[in-house]
Design a protein around this motif. Structure first.
Motif, PDB file in Angstrom:
ATOM      1  N   ASP A 679       0.809  -1.225   0.000  1.00  0.00           N
ATOM      2  CA  ASP A 679       0.000   0.000   0.000  1.00  0.00           C
ATOM      3  C   ASP A 679       0.838   1.268   0.000  1.00  0.00           C
ATOM      4  O   ASP A 679       0.347   2.339   0.341  1.00  0.00           O
ATOM      5  N   SER A 680       2.068   1.132  -0.397  1.00  0.00           N
ATOM      6  CA  SER A 680       2.909   2.332  -0.450  1.00  0.00           C
ATOM      7  C   SER A 680       2.422   3.262  -1.556  1.00  0.00           C
ATOM      8  O   SER A 680       1.678   2.850  -2.441  1.00  0.00           O
ATOM      9  N   ASP A 681       2.916   4.493  -1.501  1.00  0.00           N
ATOM     10  CA  ASP A 681       2.541   5.463  -2.531  1.00  0.00           C
ATOM     11  C   ASP A 681       2.949   4.959  -3.911  1.00  0.00           C
ATOM     12  O   ASP A 681       3.938   4.244  -4.057  1.00  0.00           O
ATOM     13  N   ALA A 682       2.190   5.410  -4.903  1.00  0.00           N
ATOM     14  CA  ALA A 682       2.450   4.958  -6.267  1.00  0.00           C
ATOM     15  C   ALA A 682       3.801   5.450  -6.764  1.00  0.00           C
ATOM     16  O   ALA A 682       4.211   6.574  -6.491  1.00  0.00           O
ATOM     17  N   GLY A 683       4.469   4.583  -7.492  1.00  0.00           N
ATOM     18  CA  GLY A 683       5.712   4.967  -8.164  1.00  0.00           C
ATOM     19  C   GLY A 683       5.471   5.041  -9.658  1.00  0.00           C
ATOM     20  O   GLY A 683       4.392   4.714 -10.151  1.00  0.00           O
ATOM     21  N   GLY A 684       6.480   5.448 -10.381  1.00  0.00           N
ATOM     22  CA  GLY A 684       6.365   5.552 -11.836  1.00  0.00           C
ATOM     23  C   GLY A 684       6.469   4.194 -12.502  1.00  0.00           C
ATOM     24  O   GLY A 684       6.920   3.224 -11.909  1.00  0.00           O
ATOM     25  N   ILE A 685       6.034   4.128 -13.759  1.00  0.00           N
ATOM     26  CA  ILE A 685       6.025   2.847 -14.452  1.00  0.00           C
ATOM     27  C   ILE A 685       6.650   2.897 -15.851  1.00  0.00           C
ATOM     28  O   ILE A 685       7.221   1.940 -16.338  1.00  0.00           O
ATOM     29  N   GLY A 686       6.585   4.040 -16.494  1.00  0.00           N
ATOM     30  CA  GLY A 686       7.056   4.094 -17.878  1.00  0.00           C
ATOM     31  C   GLY A 686       8.544   3.828 -18.043  1.00  0.00           C
ATOM     32  O   GLY A 686       8.970   3.330 -19.076  1.00  0.00           O
ATOM     33  N   GLU A 687       9.321   4.162 -17.045  1.00  0.00           N
ATOM     34  CA  GLU A 687      10.775   4.108 -17.208  1.00  0.00           C
ATOM     35  C   GLU A 687      11.523   3.090 -16.352  1.00  0.00           C
ATOM     36  O   GLU A 687      12.533   2.555 -16.799  1.00  0.00           O
ATOM     37  N   PRO A 688      11.081   2.828 -15.121  1.00  0.00           N
ATOM     38  CA  PRO A 688      11.944   2.068 -14.203  1.00  0.00           C
ATOM     39  C   PRO A 688      12.285   0.643 -14.632  1.00  0.00           C
ATOM     40  O   PRO A 688      13.191   0.031 -14.060  1.00  0.00           O
ATOM     41  N   GLY A 689      11.606   0.111 -15.622  1.00  0.00           N
ATOM     42  CA  GLY A 689      11.910  -1.256 -16.059  1.00  0.00           C
ATOM     43  C   GLY A 689      13.164  -1.362 -16.893  1.00  0.00           C
ATOM     44  O   GLY A 689      13.664  -2.464 -17.124  1.00  0.00           O
ATOM     45  N   LEU A 690      13.688  -0.240 -17.347  1.00  0.00           N
ATOM     46  CA  LEU A 690      14.815  -0.284 -18.274  1.00  0.00           C
ATOM     47  C   LEU A 690      16.195  -0.483 -17.639  1.00  0.00           C
ATOM     48  O   LEU A 690      16.968  -1.333 -18.091  1.00  0.00           O
ATOM     49  N   PRO A 691      16.530   0.298 -16.590  1.00  0.00           N
ATOM     50  CA  PRO A 691      17.919   0.279 -16.113  1.00  0.00           C
ATOM     51  C   PRO A 691      18.471  -1.084 -15.670  1.00  0.00           C
ATOM     52  O   PRO A 691      19.646  -1.360 -15.928  1.00  0.00           O
ATOM     53  N   PRO A 692      17.702  -1.944 -15.013  1.00  0.00           N
ATOM     54  CA  PRO A 692      18.352  -3.165 -14.522  1.00  0.00           C
ATOM     55  C   PRO A 692      18.680  -4.186 -15.609  1.00  0.00           C
ATOM     56  O   PRO A 692      19.443  -5.126 -15.357  1.00  0.00           O
ATOM     57  N   PHE A 693      18.131  -3.999 -16.807  1.00  0.00           N
ATOM     58  CA  PHE A 693      18.318  -5.061 -17.802  1.00  0.00           C
ATOM     59  C   PHE A 693      19.777  -5.272 -18.200  1.00  0.00           C
ATOM     60  O   PHE A 693      20.281  -6.396 -18.172  1.00  0.00           O
ATOM     61  N   ALA A 694      20.457  -4.175 -18.570  1.00  0.00           N
ATOM     62  CA  ALA A 694      21.837  -4.319 -19.063  1.00  0.00           C
ATOM     63  C   ALA A 694      22.763  -4.941 -18.009  1.00  0.00           C
ATOM     64  O   ALA A 694      23.495  -5.894 -18.325  1.00  0.00           O
ATOM     65  N   PRO A 695      22.755  -4.445 -16.761  1.00  0.00           N
ATOM     66  CA  PRO A 695      23.647  -5.074 -15.781  1.00  0.00           C
ATOM     67  C   PRO A 695      23.266  -6.517 -15.446  1.00  0.00           C
ATOM     68  O   PRO A 695      24.151  -7.335 -15.154  1.00  0.00           O
ATOM     69  N   ALA A 696      21.972  -6.847 -15.511  1.00  0.00           N
ATOM     70  CA  ALA A 696      21.575  -8.238 -15.260  1.00  0.00           C
ATOM     71  C   ALA A 696      22.075  -9.128 -16.395  1.00  0.00           C
ATOM     72  O   ALA A 696      22.556 -10.245 -16.176  1.00  0.00           O
ATOM     73  N   LEU A 697      21.982  -8.618 -17.628  1.00  0.00           N
ATOM     74  CA  LEU A 697      22.447  -9.390 -18.779  1.00  0.00           C
ATOM     75  C   LEU A 697      23.959  -9.607 -18.735  1.00  0.00           C
ATOM     76  O   LEU A 697      24.447 -10.733 -18.928  1.00  0.00           O
ATOM     77  N   THR A 698      24.708  -8.532 -18.466  1.00  0.00           N
ATOM     78  CA  THR A 698      26.171  -8.684 -18.475  1.00  0.00           C
ATOM     79  C   THR A 698      26.635  -9.545 -17.303  1.00  0.00           C
ATOM     80  O   THR A 698      27.631 -10.265 -17.412  1.00  0.00           O
ATOM     81  N   GLU A 699      25.904  -9.508 -16.217  1.00  0.00           N
ATOM     82  CA  GLU A 699      26.235 -10.396 -15.084  1.00  0.00           C
ATOM     83  C   GLU A 699      25.957 -11.850 -15.458  1.00  0.00           C
ATOM     84  O   GLU A 699      26.722 -12.751 -15.109  1.00  0.00           O
ATOM     85  N   ALA A 700      24.871 -12.065 -16.190  1.00  0.00           N
ATOM     86  CA  ALA A 700      24.554 -13.436 -16.623  1.00  0.00           C
ATOM     87  C   ALA A 700      25.654 -13.960 -17.543  1.00  0.00           C
ATOM     88  O   ALA A 700      26.059 -15.128 -17.451  1.00  0.00           O
ATOM     89  N   ILE A 701      26.160 -13.081 -18.402  1.00  0.00           N
ATOM     90  CA  ILE A 701      27.248 -13.471 -19.306  1.00  0.00           C
ATOM     91  C   ILE A 701      28.517 -13.760 -18.502  1.00  0.00           C
ATOM     92  O   ILE A 701      29.242 -14.721 -18.769  1.00  0.00           O
ATOM     93  N   PHE A 702      28.759 -12.942 -17.488  1.00  0.00           N
ATOM     94  CA  PHE A 702      29.909 -13.186 -16.619  1.00  0.00           C
ATOM     95  C   PHE A 702      29.778 -14.536 -15.915  1.00  0.00           C
ATOM     96  O   PHE A 702      30.723 -15.318 -15.836  1.00  0.00           O
ATOM     97  N   ASP A 703      28.576 -14.805 -15.461  1.00  0.00           N
ATOM     98  CA  ASP A 703      28.325 -16.063 -14.751  1.00  0.00           C
ATOM     99  C   ASP A 703      28.584 -17.265 -15.671  1.00  0.00           C
ATOM    100  O   ASP A 703      29.117 -18.283 -15.252  1.00  0.00           O
TER     101      ASP A 703
END
Lengths: 719, 223, 157
Positions: A679-703
């Motif tokens: 029930d926390s206050d609403a956050g934004g939705i249009g943008e926040p999905g983008l930033p974690p993708f690249a570091p998650a992908l490069t970490e997966a490649i590292f793994d």
């Protein structure tokens, strides 16, 4: 989607409701714009009464709700209505929706950026909708002379419970608009919502499956002509001379003029070809011969940019944005420092709808119609730049074929008005795709120097420095301070556990104009900071997910980590390789992503799956959230592995989708998305999905491979 | 390498004779029109004389091979089912598929983008009224083929669309073959003129269509 | 004068025969559902049907389309109820929506030729259409749904 006639005679009197200034929609017109129609005339003509700035009701019962923000794919056209309909008690299916004109006094800021629409407006929208419903009930009760408590609202009607008598809202709106709503209208608890929180179909979808939606490029104004502009390809230079002989020979070309378009504080010169069709304008543009004056500024080269960024990051401390503890002291005395540099590229927004805008300069008044994200900024800019009274700058929003930050700039509306002023006609300026890709402004390319010390398998110090262009410098010049977004994307709970940490911004400037790009600094910061967290985890000998659990102790973050661990199969992955995780926060929403990659011999590296868990607090429409996260991941994939903007001798080297390539259907991995319930206050939705993708992908490649990627974009085929 | 060069030098006389014969042959063809009852000119059956000359044939094929392996020809004779693109012969963006007839599939048929003529401008689709790849049952792959493999394949009726020598010679003037020399703005031309290519092609065929041995020197680019 | 048959209606337009069909449809005929994306046949936003084929109108000269049958998104169905339109609505595929006229017109050729397409068929048919919003997962889903709708007797053209 014509603007309905509105009776401005009556308005919902809700003064005293909420704190002044926060509660919007109480706009009272000045006498000059008050309707001349009498009440009877208004009813007979079935014109709208503006019950609040967002709610218009006709005597016949037709209801129109207003989207005060730009619809560029993120769904506010629908979401705003879904919120209002909940408390107003109307059927979403039967209401119409229209875009507001630019009017900050009436709607508050209309800048559609920073994923701010819902999180910024929902409390106000709920309250004003409930208030509107309440005065409608009061109006009915008065008509029936029954107690208000015997009446309730449902499906656009007020019903008298004991007698089952009912009025539709149209029959009540004129009376209701004269009433003052009570101070404390009760809002529904979340558990009582019938619409909010449900994956309802978007109201703009049908318009977008049969060609009916009017984007800026589709807008037509009587008497309008078309224009295309050849602008200096080095982004800043001027025109020495031009020869329009051939251009004027193109059938349909009616005029060729030299113009200057304002981009922030500079004027970019170009030659505008005016014609009777878009194609004639574009053909005429191709036939121009222009000699440019490219003196007086640096002609940038991409390798130089990154070499210089590395150089300043080697020697300069930069401007501190945040610091706690003594990271410098620890780093200076440590003999084992993790000290790496990450590089992120310049990017084009490359909206599918190329930039375009209709401008009509009528002397004292100017009007624009177009796909714009920031109507009020346009009003402000045009007003100052062209010497027009603020209120005489009329901005009409259309649907946007993508925005991503680019369409929050005022340059292309200004250009349309400059041409319109010169020729005395309404004109639609259209940018060819080549203009769009080569002209910017771009997301700035930023380098990050990340230093960290691990002692006894724990983090003892972290120091981040960035060197890259600051968008703010283009708006207001160097203010001498650190870029205030230097830590954007970084999770705040880390400050609780990493006691010695600092963020600084080393001044770095080029003549290349830059602009917000979806998720803004988080889009690049996220890659550097979250990759570095992964590097720290490995150096400390910890599993990257477990590391985050240890260092992110705040309750919501902890639950998010549990959830991503569960849904991604991380918990049971055993010795399976190819998993990567990253978590970022921006615009009030935290998103965790796990990417799984694999590689068969002789084949290209494959992304097997992406899992995302979103904590955005209170939300309106889970299906729109899913769509936004999916889209952000696809956009992140393109920016991480497929395209970048590079410069050679001051010229952009890419021109169109053949060399600024896009992810295509065949490039997309399965994506699974989960939303955290709280029930926390609403956050934004249009943008926040983008930033974690690249570091998650490069970490997966590292793994999977042991190869650490610190520079974007990288070619998946090269792994 | 030296050996091959010497061999070629020693046989230039024979090659000249072969060329002369080809020219004579075409003269005969032109003169062979006769008026029939319906007064329409009809071409007599061409008689193509093959004078076997392995050295001249191999030398001619060297030229043919250079043309066929240039991006303008090879790009539509890929080893897979996706055409190639550009002077670097990368896989065609957006992965259009060959399809049964070589004309693409579903919404991705060649002619949807490739117009009857070249589209003006750089990086725009080159055009031809009959733009296509070889069909699925007759792929006529160039990409990755050695000179030996390609030469054998070109004259094998089972692999070349059942073309005899006459049809093969005619094919040098096929509209799509000619399109290689009108590739649209910004694309390099094959390494020699169409006339020179055609001459080499005919020479190769009329001297016995010898397949060169897979000799590494063959791959060395000559200008 | 050039005569175009668009969505079963005849239009006589005064256009340079070299003008791309896209601009004739948008600026001269006034049907704006077909979009301009790249101008060089890279993105598919401008796809219309020419005699049933999904041509890219940005590179198709109006002379090629003269007296041929042209179908644009506006003519795909009368009531927004082609199986693909129904599926697109059911799956809420569009975000900004700009590319979807082209996406749907491309998918319509696929469904006509392969009423029950596999994922591989969808890959092959749809990789010519770019969506910057990244609606690809839903495009795939909706095409499968449209096949299902057709199978169950939904309106098919």
């Amino acid at each position: 989607m014509s603007t309905p006639q509105v009776s401005r005679r009556n308005f919902l009197r809700t003064a005293g409701l909420g704190s002044a200034g926060l509660f919007l929609g109480l706009y009272l017109p000045d006498a000059a714009v008050a309707m001349v129609m009498s009440e009877e005339e208004a009813v007979a003509a079935d014109v709208y009464t503006e019950l609040t700035a967002w709610i218009l009701i006709k005597p016949s019962g037709q209801i129109t709700l207003v989207s005060h923000r730009a619809e560029m794919g993120q769904g506010v056209y629908h979401s705003i209505a879904q919120i209002i309909a909940e408390e107003l008690e109307v059927d979403l299916a039967s209401v119409d929706i229209q875009f507001a004109q630019g009017n900050e006094k009436k709607y508050g800021s209309q800048l559609t950026g920073g994923s701010s629409t819902i999180r910024g407006a929902y409390k106000n929208l709920l309250k004003l909708s409930a208030s509107a419903r309440q005065v409608l009930i009061m109006a009915a009760a008065a008509k029936w002379s029954v107690p208000v408590t015997e009446c309730y609202a449902a499906s656009g009607h007020v019903i008298h419970k004991p007698s089952d008598k009912k009025f539709h809202y149209g029959e009540l709106v004129v009376d209701a608009s004269k009433l003052q709503a009570p101070k404390d209208v009760a809002l529904k608890p979340r558990s009582a919502y019938k619409l909010i929180g449900k994956p309802l179909h978007r109201k703009d979808t049908p318009l977008k499956t049969n060609g009916q939606a009017i984007f800026g490029i589709d807008k037509r104004i009587p008497g309008m002509v078309f224009a295309a502009v050849e602008r200096n390809p080095r982004l800043r230079g001027k025109i020495k001379s031009f020869d329009d002989t051939e251009a004027r020979k193109v059938p349909g070309v009616t005029n060729v003029i030299k113009i200057a378009m304002g981009v922030y504080d500079m004027d970019r010169e170009g030659v505008a070809v005016i014609a009777t069709s878009t194609w004639a304008a574009l053909q005429g543009k191709k036939a121009l011969k222009i000699e440019w004056d490219d003196s007086g500024f640096e002609h940038v080269n991409t390798p130089e940019i990154y070499r210089k960024q590395r150089e300043v990051l080697k020697t300069e401390e930069g401007r501190l944005l945040k610091t706690q503890g003594d990271p410098n002291g620890i780093i200076n005395r440590s003999k084992d420092i993790l000290d790496v540099v990450y590089e992120t590229p310049y990017q084009s927004h490359a909206t599918m709808e190329p930039l375009n805008c209709i401008g009509h300069h009528r002397g004292d008044t100017v009007e624009i119609w177009g796909p714009v994200q920031a109507p009020n900024w346009i009003q402000d800019y045009i007003s100052k730049k062209m010497g027009i009274a603020f209120d005489k700058v009329i901005v009409n929003m259309t649907f946007l074929g993508g925005g991503f930050g680019r369409k929050a700039l005022m340059d292309y509306p200004h250009e349309a008005l400059v041409i319109s002023k010169a020729i005395g006609l309404p004109v639609q300026v259209i940018w060819a795709r080549e203009d769009d890709i080569t002209q910017g402004p771009f997301r700035p390319g930023i380098s990050y120097r990340c230093q960290g010390v691990i002692e006894n398998n724990e983090v003892s110090a972290v120091k981040f420095r960035t060197a890259g262009q600051n968008n703010d410098h283009f708006r207001s010049g160097d203010n001498g301070k650190a870029n205030r977004s230097t830590s954007e994307g970084w999770l705040k709970p880390y400050f609780e556990t990493i006691k010695n940490i600092s963020f600084a911004d080393v001044l770095f400037q080029t003549p290349v104009p830059t602009m917000f790009w979806r998720s803004v600094y988080a889009s690049t910061n996220g890659f550097a900071y979250e990759s570095f967290v992964n590097e720290l985890a490995h150096k400390a000998g910890k599993d990257p997910l477990a590391f985050r659990r240890q260092y992110l102790k705040e309750e919501r973050a902890a639950k998010l980590i549990d959830k991503i661990e569960e849904v991604s199969g991380w918990r049971n992955k055993g010795k399976t390789k190819g998993f990567g995780i990253a978590i970022t926060e921006c615009f009030g929403t935290t998103v965790a992503q796990v990417v799984k990659v694999s590689k068969k011999k002789g084949e290209k590296l494959k992304i097997d799956q992406v899992w995302a868990v979103v904590d955005c607090g209170w939300y309106v429409n889970p299906d729109i959230i899913h769509a936004q996260i999916e889209g952000a991941i696809v956009m992140g994939l393109g920016a991480a592995t497929i395209h970048e903007i590079t410069f050679k001798d001051g010229l952009v080297e890419q021109r169109n989708f053949y060399d600024y390539k896009m992810p295509r259907l065949t490039d997309i991995p399965p994506i699974e998305i989960h939303i955290m319930e709280n029930d926390s206050d609403a956050g934004g939705i249009g943008e926040p999905g983008l930033p974690p993708f690249a570091p998650a992908l490069t970490e997966a490649i590292f793994d999977l491979t042991g190869k650490r990627i610190r520079k974007l974009p990288f070619d998946m085929a090269s792994i | 390498m030296i050996k091959l060069k010497n061999l070629l030098k020693g046989h230039t006389g024979i090659m000249r004779i072969a060329y002369i014969m080809v020219i004579m042959l075409s003269l005969v063809t032109i003169m062979a029109f006769a008026l029939h009852d319906d007064h329409k000119p009809v071409e007599h059956e061409k008689k193509i004389v093959v004078v076997k000359d392995s050295v001249a044939s191999v030398a001619a094929f060297k030229k043919v091979y250079r043309v066929l392996m240039s991006p303008r020809c090879m790009n539509c004779h890929p080893s897979g089912d996706i055409p190639l693109q550009g002077d670097d012969s990368h896989l065609h963006t957006m992965n259009p598929q060959r399809g049964v007839e070589g004309k693409g599939v579903f919404a991705m048929k060649c002619a949807n983008c490739h117009q009857p003529t070249n589209t003006p401008g750089k990086n725009t689709p080159p055009g031809n009224p009959n733009w296509h790849l070889p069909p699925a049952n007759m792929k006529m792959v160039f990409q990755g083929r050695t000179p030996y493999q390609l030469a054998k394949q070109l004259v094998n009726p089972k692999q070349n669309g059942n073309k005899d020598i006459k049809k093969l010679i005619e094919h040098a003037d096929d509209g799509l073959v000619l399109a290689g020399w009108n590739p649209g703005e910004g694309r390099t031309l094959p390494p020699m003129s169409h006339a020179e290519f055609k001459k080499a092609w005919i020479t190769w065929l009329t001297t016995g269509a010898y397949a060169p041995k897979n000799n590494l020197t063959f791959f060395q680019k000559t200008t | 004068m050039i005569s175009l048959n668009i969505n079963d209606q005849n239009y006589n337009i005064d256009a340079d025969p070299e003008m791309p069909l896209l601009w004739a449809i948008r600026d001269l005929v006034g049907l704006t559902g077909t979009k301009f994306g790249c101008g060089v046949a890279q993105c598919g936003a401008c796809v219309v049907h020419l005699n049933g084929e999904a041509v890219r109108s940005c590179v198709t000269k109006v002379s090629r389309a003269q007296n041929q049958k042209i179908l644009t998104i506006e003519g795909l169905s009368k009531n927004n109820d082609h199986p693909l339109q129904l599926a697109w609505n059911e799956a809420d595929v569009p975000q900004c929506g700009y590319c979807h006229s082209g996406q749907i017109m491309s998918a319509a050729v696929l469904l006509r030729e392969k009423p029950d397409p596999t994922d591989e068929d969808i890959d092959q048919a749809m990789s010519g259409n770019i969506c910057r919003c990244g609606t690809y997962p839903r495009i795939r889903k909706a095409i499968h749904m449209a096949a299902e709708i057709t199978r169950k007797g939904g309106m098919a053209k």
